[in-house]
Design a protein around this motif. Structure first.
Motif, PDB file in Angstrom:
ATOM      1  N   UNK B   3       0.726  -1.293   0.009  1.00 48.90           N
ATOM      2  CA  UNK B   3      -0.080  -0.121  -0.088  1.00 48.90           C
ATOM      3  C   UNK B   3       0.861   1.272  -0.116  1.00 48.90           C
ATOM      4  N   UNK B  42     -16.323  -0.414 -10.785  1.00 51.11           N
ATOM      5  CA  UNK B  42     -17.217  -0.123  -9.732  1.00 51.11           C
ATOM      6  C   UNK B  42     -16.350   0.465  -8.203  1.00 51.11           C
ATOM      7  N   UNK B  43     -15.071   0.328  -8.353  1.00 47.11           N
ATOM      8  CA  UNK B  43     -14.432   0.523  -6.950  1.00 47.11           C
ATOM      9  C   UNK B  43     -14.688   1.598  -6.010  1.00 47.11           C
ATOM     10  N   UNK B  44     -14.904   2.711  -6.777  1.00 44.74           N
ATOM     11  CA  UNK B  44     -14.954   4.098  -5.946  1.00 44.74           C
ATOM     12  C   UNK B  44     -16.351   4.602  -5.836  1.00 44.74           C
ATOM     13  N   UNK B  45     -17.123   3.609  -5.961  1.00 43.84           N
ATOM     14  CA  UNK B  45     -18.766   4.051  -5.978  1.00 43.84           C
ATOM     15  C   UNK B  45     -19.272   4.651  -4.733  1.00 43.84           C
ATOM     16  N   UNK B  46     -18.594   4.653  -3.366  1.00 44.10           N
ATOM     17  CA  UNK B  46     -18.958   5.152  -2.334  1.00 44.10           C
ATOM     18  C   UNK B  46     -18.050   6.287  -2.012  1.00 44.10           C
ATOM     19  N   UNK B  47     -17.155   7.032  -2.860  1.00 48.03           N
ATOM     20  CA  UNK B  47     -16.280   7.894  -2.757  1.00 48.03           C
ATOM     21  C   UNK B  47     -16.620   9.132  -3.325  1.00 48.03           C
ATOM     22  N   UNK B 104     -14.743  13.058   0.152  1.00 39.90           N
ATOM     23  CA  UNK B 104     -13.743  12.203   0.935  1.00 39.90           C
ATOM     24  C   UNK B 104     -12.240  12.508   0.386  1.00 39.90           C
ATOM     25  N   UNK B 301      -7.311   5.607  -6.684  1.00 43.13           N
ATOM     26  CA  UNK B 301      -7.505   4.108  -6.191  1.00 43.13           C
ATOM     27  C   UNK B 301      -6.787   3.849  -4.896  1.00 43.13           C
ATOM     28  N   UNK B 304      -7.654   6.184  -2.229  1.00 43.39           N
ATOM     29  CA  UNK B 304      -8.979   5.990  -1.638  1.00 43.39           C
ATOM     30  C   UNK B 304      -9.024   4.516  -0.680  1.00 43.39           C
ATOM     31  N   UNK B 305      -7.885   3.872  -0.900  1.00 44.88           N
ATOM     32  CA  UNK B 305      -7.938   2.394  -0.223  1.00 44.88           C
ATOM     33  C   UNK B 305      -7.606   2.825   1.180  1.00 44.88           C
ATOM     34  N   UNK B 307      -8.713   5.342   2.925  1.00 47.16           N
ATOM     35  CA  UNK B 307      -9.723   6.007   3.714  1.00 47.16           C
ATOM     36  C   UNK B 307     -10.761   5.085   4.080  1.00 47.16           C
ATOM     37  N   UNK B 308     -10.668   4.672   5.443  1.00 44.23           N
ATOM     38  CA  UNK B 308     -11.641   3.631   5.521  1.00 44.23           C
ATOM     39  C   UNK B 308     -12.833   4.283   6.507  1.00 44.23           C
ATOM     40  N   UNK B 309     -13.786   3.742   6.502  1.00 40.85           N
ATOM     41  CA  UNK B 309     -15.056   4.042   7.238  1.00 40.85           C
ATOM     42  C   UNK B 309     -14.874   4.141   8.790  1.00 40.85           C
TER      43      UNK B 309
END
Lengths: 177, 309
Positions: B3, B42-47, B104, B301, B304-305, B307-309
């Motif tokens: 990472x 669709x990887x970043x569909x919630x970002x 985000x 990508x 974004x990986x 950025x955890x919820x």
């Protein structure tokens, strides 16, 4: 760590030949069928099946591709480990073709769900089947079942099914770790 | 499992060689994605990503937007010219207002060097520097190095000359950091007035003669003459610049080897390079544009990986 042998090299070989025969029965000359190995571990199984079909059953012109599902997974940003992408190699269209997904182990079904989405980027197949070497039943999170299965296993959640291939790991063997 | 070592991409200076390698490996896969019949994952569909551009940009902005859309992120775009910045709003207030909309990640271009750092220290979001004054333009350097790797099979051991306005160029600085980190040798070439005095302290040699520089190099990165930043006359005329530091096909053909021509765009045709060079086999300018989308997808990508919820 204790490990139990689930399948020996001889058993793996028998299963591979059975898969080849089942595929021929269903798909005949493979003109309208493509094989897709799911990255990373389904690749080895897919290559072996293709080689048996070609060398031992004389089927020619089989189209084989490899599909990476990393960017289609539903645990992005949720899993502890970073997701690492693999290579997708599909240099043909899957439009109106019968697609056979090939993977080593079917567990929760989430990888297959991702693969079903991912394959749409390459066209609309006429149908999709699933072939797995090991089916860990009773572990599914999604309503997904294989069309061809090598061995069914009941394993508890903290156990792991490890599939080794001669070309990659030096032996054909399946363990329960 | 690999990472990124950082949560923001503020400049090449602040990342490691293995970060660059990870970005390249990921970009390889995205390059395959953007050549599929359906070029979207669709990887970043919630970002949600905000593109905040305080300075004009065409290709960088478009490239970032396309990269974000191909990853299925939601995006909002903001350009200073049509915003409350004109009414006197501060940078932090502007960005905090944007973040209050649950954003985000912020991709920002700003005319002031260090603006991206300032933001990273003061707001809660992942920041991508899309160019801050004459400081850094990390994604451009990444896509340039990625293009060299693709064309020549690797960056290590390659000789790259950066030609033109080094003084005002964030592309030059980021390129120097990235190329050196990956093991390339870098020289700069241009009018003496446009070469910063400190440049040799970065391990870069200055070669004032264009022919000598080109004979030495495997790759020439021809920078744009930034008329908008030239507040004093650094060289007598554009015509004279073109004569001394411009490259045309006859000049290229007179060299004893085939070198790769790059340009970060937009090109002043006939000034830095002539049209027949821009459109020649040796030019990788359009590859740079294509690779820009893949590299920016990889950067977004990988950030974004984290950025955890």
């Amino acid at each position: 760590m204790s490990r139990k042998i689930l399948l020996t090299a001889k058993e793996v070989n028998i299963i591979l030949h059975r898969f080849a025969c089942q595929l021929i029965e269903k798909h005949l000359d493979f003109k309208e069928t493509v094989l897709i190995g799911l990255q990373p571990r389904g690749k080895f199984l897919a290559e072996r099946i293709k080689s048996i079909l070609e060398n031992e059953y004389g089927v020619q012109g089989i189209q084989l591709g490899f599909l990476d599902i990393t960017f289609f997974r539903d645990d992005f940003r949720r899993s502890e480990k970073p997701l690492e992408a693999n290579r997708t190699e599909i240099d043909f269209l899957v439009e109106n073709k019968q697609v056979v997904f090939i993977d080593d182990v079917l567990y929760t079904g989430r990888s297959i769900r991702a693969a079903l989405t991912a394959i749409q980027s390459f066209g609309r197949p006429s149908g999709i089947e699933l072939l797995v070497l090991v089916d860990r039943r009773f572990s599914r999170h999604l309503p997904i079942q294989p069309d061809y299965r090598g061995r069914q296993v009941d394993a508890i959640n903290n156990e792991k099914v490890k599939v080794c291939w001669k070309d990659n790991d030096g032996e054909d063997q399946v363990y329960l770790v | 499992m690999k990472e990124l070592s950082v949560n923001h991409l503020l400049g090449i200076k602040y990342i490691t060689k293995s970060d660059i390698e990870l970005i390249f490996e990921t970009a390889d896969q995205f390059k395959e994605v953007i050549n599929r019949p359906i070029k979207k994952v669709p990887s970043l569909r919630d970002i949600t990503i905000a593109n905040v551009f305080f300075e004009n940009s065409t290709r960088t902005k478009l490239s970032f937007e396309l990269a974000q859309k191909r990853l299925s992120a939601d995006l909002i775009s903001f350009s200073a010219a049509q915003s409350s910045v004109k009414k006197g709003e501060t940078l932090i207030d502007t960005v905090n207002n944007i973040l209050a909309m649950k954003v985000d990640m912020v991709v920002m271009r700003h005319e002031k060097p260090g603006a991206a750092h300032f933001l990273a220290n003061n707001v809660k979001a992942s920041i991508v520097n899309a160019g801050d004054g004459a400081h850094e333009h990390p994604t451009q350097a990444l896509l340039d190095a990625f293009t060299i790797r693709e064309r020549l099979g690797g960056v290590e051991g390659r000789k790259v000359v950066i030609v033109g306005d080094i003084l005002h160029s964030r592309v030059a600085l980021s390129n120097i950091f990235a190329l050196q980190m990956l093991g390339a040798e870098v020289k700069v070439c241009g009018p003496k007035t446009l070469i910063p005095k400190y440049i040799e302290s970065l391990g870069v040699k200055v070669e004032p003669n264009l022919r000598k520089a080109m004979e030495w190099a495997d790759v020439a990165n021809m920078l744009r003459v930034q008329n908008e930043r030239l507040d004093v006359n650094y060289f007598p005329s554009t015509r004279e610049y073109a004569q001394q530091y411009g490259v045309d096909k006859a000049f290229l053909d007179s060299l004893d080897k085939e070198i790769v021509i790059m340009h970060p765009g937009p090109i002043n045709r006939g000034v830095e390079i002539s049209s027949d060079v821009a459109d020649s086999q040796q030019s990788v300018i359009l590859d740079q544009v294509e690779n820009g989308v893949a590299v920016r997808m990889a950067v977004i990508y990988l950030l974004a990986e984290k950025i955890k919820n």
